[in-house]
Design a protein around this motif. Structure first.
Motif, short mmCIF file in Angstrom:
data_model
loop_
_atom_site.label_atom_id
_atom_site.label_comp_id
_atom_site.label_asym_id
_atom_site.label_seq_id
_atom_site.Cartn_x
_atom_site.Cartn_y
_atom_site.Cartn_z
N ALA A 53 -2.68 6.60 -11.87
CA ALA A 53 -2.85 6.78 -10.43
C ALA A 53 -4.09 6.04 -9.94
CB ALA A 53 -2.95 8.26 -10.09
N PHE A 54 -5.17 6.09 -10.70
CA PHE A 54 -6.39 5.39 -10.31
C PHE A 54 -6.16 3.88 -10.24
CE2 PHE A 54 -10.19 3.06 -11.68
CZ PHE A 54 -11.04 3.36 -10.63
N ILE A 55 -5.56 3.33 -11.27
CA ILE A 55 -5.33 1.88 -11.32
C ILE A 55 -4.41 1.45 -10.19
CG2 ILE A 55 -4.26 0.04 -12.69
CD1 ILE A 55 -5.34 1.54 -15.20
N VAL A 56 -3.31 2.18 -10.00
CA VAL A 56 -2.36 1.83 -8.95
C VAL A 56 -2.99 1.97 -7.56
CG1 VAL A 56 -0.17 2.49 -7.89
CG2 VAL A 56 -0.34 2.33 -10.36
N THR A 57 -3.79 3.00 -7.36
CA THR A 57 -4.44 3.21 -6.06
C THR A 57 -5.43 2.10 -5.76
OG1 THR A 57 -4.18 5.61 -6.28
CG2 THR A 57 -5.80 4.84 -4.70
N VAL A 58 -6.24 1.73 -6.73
CA VAL A 58 -7.22 0.66 -6.52
C VAL A 58 -6.52 -0.67 -6.26
CG1 VAL A 58 -9.02 -0.71 -7.64
CG2 VAL A 58 -9.08 1.77 -7.78
N VAL A 59 -5.53 -0.98 -7.06
CA VAL A 59 -4.81 -2.25 -6.88
C VAL A 59 -4.11 -2.28 -5.51
CG1 VAL A 59 -2.86 -3.62 -7.74
CG2 VAL A 59 -4.55 -2.72 -9.33
N SER A 60 -3.49 -1.18 -5.13
CA SER A 60 -2.81 -1.12 -3.83
C SER A 60 -3.79 -1.20 -2.67
CB SER A 60 -1.98 0.16 -3.72
OG SER A 60 -1.00 0.19 -4.72
N GLY A 61 -4.93 -0.58 -2.81
CA GLY A 61 -5.95 -0.67 -1.76
C GLY A 61 -6.48 -2.09 -1.60
N VAL A 62 -6.74 -2.76 -2.70
CA VAL A 62 -7.19 -4.15 -2.65
C VAL A 62 -6.08 -5.03 -2.09
CG1 VAL A 62 -7.89 -6.12 -4.08
CG2 VAL A 62 -8.88 -3.87 -4.49
N TRP A 63 -4.84 -4.77 -2.47
CA TRP A 63 -3.69 -5.50 -1.94
C TRP A 63 -3.64 -5.38 -0.42
CZ3 TRP A 63 0.29 -8.46 -3.91
CH2 TRP A 63 1.43 -8.61 -3.13
N LEU A 64 -3.76 -4.16 0.09
CA LEU A 64 -3.73 -3.93 1.53
C LEU A 64 -4.89 -4.65 2.21
CD1 LEU A 64 -2.73 -2.55 4.12
CD2 LEU A 64 -4.06 -0.55 3.46
N LEU A 65 -6.08 -4.54 1.66
CA LEU A 65 -7.24 -5.19 2.25
C LEU A 65 -7.06 -6.71 2.30
CD1 LEU A 65 -10.13 -5.00 3.35
CD2 LEU A 65 -10.92 -5.17 0.98
N ALA A 66 -6.62 -7.29 1.21
CA ALA A 66 -6.47 -8.75 1.15
C ALA A 66 -5.44 -9.25 2.15
CB ALA A 66 -6.09 -9.17 -0.27
N ALA A 85 0.83 -1.21 0.00
CA ALA A 85 0.00 0.00 0.00
C ALA A 85 0.86 1.25 0.00
CB ALA A 85 -0.93 0.00 1.21
N ILE A 86 1.91 1.25 0.80
CA ILE A 86 2.79 2.42 0.85
C ILE A 86 3.47 2.63 -0.50
CG2 ILE A 86 4.91 3.32 1.88
CD1 ILE A 86 4.00 1.93 4.51
N LEU A 87 4.01 1.56 -1.06
CA LEU A 87 4.67 1.68 -2.37
C LEU A 87 3.67 2.07 -3.46
CD1 LEU A 87 7.11 -1.36 -2.27
CD2 LEU A 87 7.66 1.07 -1.99
N GLY A 88 2.48 1.51 -3.42
CA GLY A 88 1.46 1.86 -4.42
C GLY A 88 1.05 3.31 -4.32
N GLY A 89 0.89 3.81 -3.10
CA GLY A 89 0.56 5.23 -2.93
C GLY A 89 1.65 6.14 -3.45
N LEU A 90 2.90 5.75 -3.19
CA LEU A 90 4.02 6.55 -3.69
C LEU A 90 4.11 6.51 -5.21
CD1 LEU A 90 6.74 5.70 -1.01
CD2 LEU A 90 5.40 7.80 -1.23
N VAL A 91 3.86 5.33 -5.79
CA VAL A 91 3.87 5.23 -7.26
C VAL A 91 2.74 6.06 -7.86
CG1 VAL A 91 3.47 3.62 -9.18
CG2 VAL A 91 5.04 3.00 -7.35
#
Length: 112
Positions: A63-76, A39-45
């Protein structure tokens, strides 16, 4: 267009903060730490894509794609860490109960 960019920046910063909070709350759980790191790396990217990409439309999409993927990554990963933690807690409780043993009344114990 500026409102969209500022919204994406805020969401990316919120994602970085959420990853930091998850890392802080992980208490050594490797699964949760993996999710927090992603999530941290995805937010920075996402932030970097908004700054470095010349075309704002492309930057917003990335930014939208990376944010959504990182958020789902964190949740999972956070859910996986929570489930693992619950299973470990139940196993410890069972082991403690078995270690204490079941109290046997004196009359039953004397018959054997």
């Amino acid at each position: 267009m500026d409102a969209w960019i500022w919204g994406a920046v805020v969401l990316a910063i919120v994602l970085v903060i959420a990853g930091g909070i998850a890392w802080w709350l992980a208490r050594g759980c490797v699964l949760t730490i993996i999710g927090a790191t992603g999530a941290i790396l995805g937010g920075l990217v996402a932030l970097i894509s908004l700054v470095l990409l010349l075309d704002p439309d492309v930057g917003l999409r990335v930014a939208f794609i990376v944010t959504v993927v990182s958020g789902v990554w964190l949740l999972a990963w956070a859910l996986a860490g929570g489930i693992r933690g619950q299973r470990m807690l139940r196993a410890e409780e069972r082991a403690d109960a078995e270690a204490r043993g079941v109290p046997v009344p004196v009359m039953v114990a004397s018959r054997h």
